[in-house]
Design a protein around this motif. Structure first.
Motif, PDB file in Angstrom:
ATOM      1  N   ALA A  29       1.037  -1.231   0.098  1.00  0.00           N
ATOM      2  CA  ALA A  29      -0.017  -0.218  -0.101  1.00  0.00           C
ATOM      3  C   ALA A  29       0.748   1.266  -0.126  1.00  0.00           C
ATOM      4  O   ALA A  29       0.612   1.971  -0.809  1.00  0.00           O
ATOM      5  CB  ALA A  29      -0.822   0.051   1.336  1.00  0.00           C
ATOM      6  N   ASN A  30       1.989   1.086   0.623  1.00  0.00           N
ATOM      7  CA  ASN A  30       2.777   2.557   0.841  1.00  0.00           C
ATOM      8  C   ASN A  30       3.453   2.685  -0.430  1.00  0.00           C
ATOM      9  O   ASN A  30       3.718   3.619  -0.818  1.00  0.00           O
ATOM     10  CB  ASN A  30       3.821   2.276   2.081  1.00  0.00           C
ATOM     11  CG  ASN A  30       3.140   2.664   3.350  1.00  0.00           C
ATOM     12  OD1 ASN A  30       2.125   3.069   3.310  1.00  0.00           O
ATOM     13  ND2 ASN A  30       3.569   1.979   4.342  1.00  0.00           N
ATOM     14  N   HIS A  31       3.836   1.561  -0.983  1.00  0.00           N
ATOM     15  CA  HIS A  31       4.633   1.612  -2.435  1.00  0.00           C
ATOM     16  C   HIS A  31       3.607   2.245  -3.692  1.00  0.00           C
ATOM     17  O   HIS A  31       4.289   2.995  -4.426  1.00  0.00           O
ATOM     18  CB  HIS A  31       5.326   0.306  -2.896  1.00  0.00           C
ATOM     19  CG  HIS A  31       6.463  -0.097  -2.381  1.00  0.00           C
ATOM     20  ND1 HIS A  31       6.800  -0.496  -1.054  1.00  0.00           N
ATOM     21  CD2 HIS A  31       7.730   0.095  -3.087  1.00  0.00           C
ATOM     22  CE1 HIS A  31       8.236  -0.726  -1.100  1.00  0.00           C
ATOM     23  NE2 HIS A  31       8.938  -0.393  -2.152  1.00  0.00           N
ATOM     24  N   LEU A  80       0.704   3.435   7.915  1.00  0.00           N
ATOM     25  CA  LEU A  80       0.410   3.688   6.367  1.00  0.00           C
ATOM     26  C   LEU A  80       1.020   5.113   6.139  1.00  0.00           C
ATOM     27  O   LEU A  80       1.056   5.825   7.244  1.00  0.00           O
ATOM     28  CB  LEU A  80      -0.913   3.801   6.256  1.00  0.00           C
ATOM     29  CG  LEU A  80      -1.520   2.569   5.787  1.00  0.00           C
ATOM     30  CD1 LEU A  80      -3.323   2.679   5.776  1.00  0.00           C
ATOM     31  CD2 LEU A  80      -1.133   1.724   4.356  1.00  0.00           C
ATOM     32  N   ASN A  81       1.289   5.266   5.077  1.00  0.00           N
ATOM     33  CA  ASN A  81       1.892   6.727   4.611  1.00  0.00           C
ATOM     34  C   ASN A  81       0.662   7.710   4.907  1.00  0.00           C
ATOM     35  O   ASN A  81      -0.655   7.314   4.679  1.00  0.00           O
ATOM     36  CB  ASN A  81       2.293   6.941   3.399  1.00  0.00           C
ATOM     37  CG  ASN A  81       3.815   6.004   3.070  1.00  0.00           C
ATOM     38  OD1 ASN A  81       4.552   5.879   4.211  1.00  0.00           O
ATOM     39  ND2 ASN A  81       4.074   5.693   1.852  1.00  0.00           N
ATOM     40  N   GLN A  82       0.969   8.939   5.125  1.00  0.00           N
ATOM     41  CA  GLN A  82      -0.254  10.090   5.215  1.00  0.00           C
ATOM     42  C   GLN A  82      -1.239   9.881   3.943  1.00  0.00           C
ATOM     43  O   GLN A  82      -0.478   9.903   2.796  1.00  0.00           O
ATOM     44  CB  GLN A  82       0.443  11.275   5.316  1.00  0.00           C
ATOM     45  CG  GLN A  82      -0.563  12.538   5.803  1.00  0.00           C
ATOM     46  CD  GLN A  82       0.175  13.878   5.968  1.00  0.00           C
ATOM     47  OE1 GLN A  82       1.221  13.880   5.939  1.00  0.00           O
ATOM     48  NE2 GLN A  82      -0.683  14.730   6.370  1.00  0.00           N
TER      49      GLN A  82
END
Length: 283
Positions: A29-31, A80-82
């Protein structure tokens, strides 16, 4: 380049291996800037060995399932990233049908499923039917086992049979670009004097397609054997691959009576994560 992953679904049963699937989905998901959907489903009146709770004969849901799901959601949201989010949902009924229905309704692009460590686990723990789910959702389904590490997918194995595997190449190359992976194309030959002409023909076409349209590192390999699933698993283990990309059907079917009786499919037996992709998308 078209964005292939927007929503990742993780079926949850509160086992360690399902949390491992969540952890891997966080990395993806972050990628690829995706949202994650955690979905818990249980059949009424049955006991889950993973959760350790007896399910209500009326609701089919343990009393604390909602609270446990929320805890998982809160625990992993911080990783998770923002701008990305985790959604959670409790459903009742057949596990496989529930996954398929939710994936179709919410336009899921990737399903991550945790698998038991042994054939016995997968036979008796009322686990997920990956073939049924893959054909139903029409998006890639990645199976993760307890032995799986958390390293990036640097080596991807892609078997090639008697057709040009366009969808497998599309998803494998999409991952390879992000992880700077090497794709290993693999075909089998029956014996020294009986080469699989179709397999080699499409092996070379697949190689040419990747070389002419990407800058991904690609290698071609041919192994002797009569079962593509077994050859794929042997080769992947030999090179310490990080991901295997297959179509459902013969590419996942291991040989032998025992494997047929006890669901000895590649995605059940491989210690390496397996991405199973239907040959056609949702119409």
């Amino acid at each position: 380049m078209t964005k292939l992953f927007n929503h990742i679904m993780v079926p949850v049963d509160f086992s360690d291996v399902s949390e491992l699937a969540i952890e891997k989905s966080i990395d993806i998901a972050n990628h690829f800037k995706c949202n994650i959907h955690l979905v818990f489903t249980e059949t009424p009146g049955l006991f889950s060995k993973h959760s350790g709770h007896l399910f209500s004969s009326l609701s089919g849901v343990p009393a604390d399932a909602e609270a446990r799901l929320v805890r998982l959601q809160n625990q992993y949201t911080d990783q998770l990233n923002q701008g990305l989010s985790i959604h959670s949902c409790i459903r009742q009924g057949n596990k496989n049908r529930s996954v398929i229905d939710y994936a179709r309704r919410h336009r899921i692009d990737l399903v991550m499923v945790g698998r038991g460590a042994t054939m016995v686990d997968n036979m008796f723990n009322r686990g997920f039917n990956i073939n049924e789910i893959t054909k139903g959702v029409k998006c890639p389904v990645i199976t993760i086992r307890e032995e799986t590490g958390q390293d990036a997918w640097l080596n991807i194995v892609l078997p090639v049979c008697s057709a040009l595997p366009i969808r497998k190449i599309m998803f494998a190359s999409y991952l390879a670009r992000k992880y700077n992976s090497r794709i290993h194309l693999l075909s089998i030959a029956g014996d020294e004097n009986n080469q699989d002409a179709d397999g080699n023909q499409y092996l070379h076409k697949s190689y040419q397609l990747l070389r002419e349209n990407t800058n991904i590192h690609v290698e071609c390999h041919t192994m002797r054997g009569h079962n593509i699933a077994e050859a794929t698993m042997r080769f992947a283990e030999k090179i310490n691959a990080d991901l295997i990309v297959v179509n459902p059907g013969k590419e996942t079917m291991l040989s032998g009576v025992v494997n047929k009786l006890f669901k000895g499919f590649l995605f059940n037996e491989s210690k390496i994560p397996v991405m199973t992709i239907s040959t056609a998308g949702i119409s």
